[in-house]
Write a protein that holds these residues in place. Structure first.
Motif, PDB file in Angstrom:
ATOM      1  N   SER A   1      66.720  11.189  20.043  1.00 49.68           N
ATOM      2  CA  SER A   1      67.477  11.216  21.287  1.00 49.68           C
ATOM      3  C   SER A   1      68.525  12.328  21.260  1.00 49.68           C
ATOM      4  CB  SER A   1      68.168   9.878  21.510  1.00 49.68           C
ATOM      5  OG  SER A   1      69.111   9.638  20.473  1.00 49.68           O
ATOM      6  N   ARG A   2      69.134  12.559  22.418  1.00 49.14           N
ATOM      7  CA  ARG A   2      70.142  13.614  22.524  1.00 49.14           C
ATOM      8  C   ARG A   2      71.312  13.376  21.581  1.00 49.14           C
ATOM      9  NH1 ARG A   2      70.609  14.364  29.093  1.00 49.14           N
ATOM     10  NH2 ARG A   2      68.434  13.864  29.562  1.00 49.14           N
ATOM     11  N   THR A   3      71.659  12.122  21.407  1.00 56.51           N
ATOM     12  CA  THR A   3      72.789  11.802  20.529  1.00 56.51           C
ATOM     13  C   THR A   3      72.400  11.810  19.060  1.00 56.51           C
ATOM     14  OG1 THR A   3      72.328   9.443  20.603  1.00 56.51           O
ATOM     15  CG2 THR A   3      73.778  10.332  22.313  1.00 56.51           C
ATOM     16  N   GLY A   4      71.101  11.720  18.795  1.00 55.38           N
ATOM     17  CA  GLY A   4      70.631  11.614  17.420  1.00 55.38           C
ATOM     18  C   GLY A   4      70.628  10.200  16.888  1.00 55.38           C
ATOM     19  N   ARG A   5      71.047   9.258  17.706  1.00 57.52           N
ATOM     20  CA  ARG A   5      71.167   7.879  17.218  1.00 57.52           C
ATOM     21  C   ARG A   5      69.856   7.112  17.293  1.00 57.52           C
ATOM     22  NH1 ARG A   5      76.964   5.713  19.701  1.00 57.52           N
ATOM     23  NH2 ARG A   5      78.289   7.259  18.649  1.00 57.52           N
ATOM     24  N   THR A   6      68.946   7.570  18.121  1.00 55.37           N
ATOM     25  CA  THR A   6      67.666   6.870  18.294  1.00 55.37           C
ATOM     26  C   THR A   6      66.539   7.781  17.861  1.00 55.37           C
ATOM     27  OG1 THR A   6      68.553   5.666  20.187  1.00 55.37           O
ATOM     28  CG2 THR A   6      66.161   5.709  19.926  1.00 55.37           C
ATOM     29  N   THR A   7      65.659   7.238  17.039  1.00 56.67           N
ATOM     30  CA  THR A   7      64.478   7.966  16.613  1.00 56.67           C
ATOM     31  C   THR A   7      63.244   7.103  16.838  1.00 56.67           C
ATOM     32  OG1 THR A   7      64.727   7.190  14.334  1.00 56.67           O
ATOM     33  CG2 THR A   7      65.703   9.326  14.881  1.00 56.67           C
ATOM     34  N   ASN A   8      62.109   7.757  16.889  1.00 56.95           N
ATOM     35  CA  ASN A   8      60.859   7.074  17.154  1.00 56.95           C
ATOM     36  C   ASN A   8      59.754   7.811  16.405  1.00 56.95           C
ATOM     37  OD1 ASN A   8      58.991   5.345  18.238  1.00 56.95           O
ATOM     38  ND2 ASN A   8      59.154   6.081  20.341  1.00 56.95           N
ATOM     39  N   TYR A   9      58.805   7.064  15.837  1.00 56.66           N
ATOM     40  CA  TYR A   9      57.747   7.666  15.036  1.00 56.66           C
ATOM     41  C   TYR A   9      56.398   7.053  15.381  1.00 56.66           C
ATOM     42  CZ  TYR A   9      61.689   9.114  12.100  1.00 56.66           C
ATOM     43  OH  TYR A   9      62.866   9.653  11.645  1.00 56.66           O
ATOM     44  N   VAL A  10      55.372   7.847  15.249  1.00 52.32           N
ATOM     45  CA  VAL A  10      54.024   7.288  15.307  1.00 52.32           C
ATOM     46  C   VAL A  10      53.819   6.470  14.037  1.00 52.32           C
ATOM     47  CG1 VAL A  10      52.922   9.285  14.184  1.00 52.32           C
ATOM     48  CG2 VAL A  10      51.616   7.849  15.771  1.00 52.32           C
TER      49      VAL A  10
END
Length: 127
Positions: free
Chosen positions: A52-61
């Motif tokens: 995310s823009r803030t770097g607080r949220t990530t997502n992975y396959v």
């Protein structure tokens, strides 16, 4: 015009690690959610990771969870993908991409949501 330039790809043995980078220029980095995609020969481009823009949220396959880590340094306008425990099936051209559709705390896995793309960097994992 926003430009994305990937670097750091190369040849690595299975089980090894590699970090690829994506430098963003021509715009303000912070408003963009960032993603990594990859495309293997004969296959469609697929989502790998997003931040995310803030770097607080990530997502992975699912196939890279626990092995890959996406991060960003907003001061350097750069996003990274740290890849560990690499497998031959990770071999592909890796592309970074930028999008502004998501909120500050969200990510998107949809290729069509991304507005800007880099030229790609080759990652080859030998068995």
């Amino acid at each position: 015009q926003v430009q994305l330039v990937e670097s750091g790809g190369g040849l690595v043995q299975a089980g090894g690690s590699l970090r690829i980078s994506c430098a963003v220029s021509g715009g303000t980095f912070r408003p963009y959610g960032m993603g990594w995609f990859r495309q293997a020969p004969g296959k469609e481009r697929e989502f790998v990771a997003a931040i995310s823009r803030t770097g607080r949220t990530t997502n992975y396959v699912d196939s890279v969870k626990g092995r890959f880590t996406i991060s960003r340094d907003n001061a350097k306008n750069t996003v990274y993908l740290q890849m560990s425990s690499l497998k031959p099936e990770d071999t592909a051209v890796y592309y970074c991409a930028a999008e502004r559709r998501s909120s500050y705390f969200d990510t998107t896995t949809h290729l069509a949501d991304y507005d800007y793309w880099g030229q790609g960097t080759q990652v080859t994992v030998s068995s």
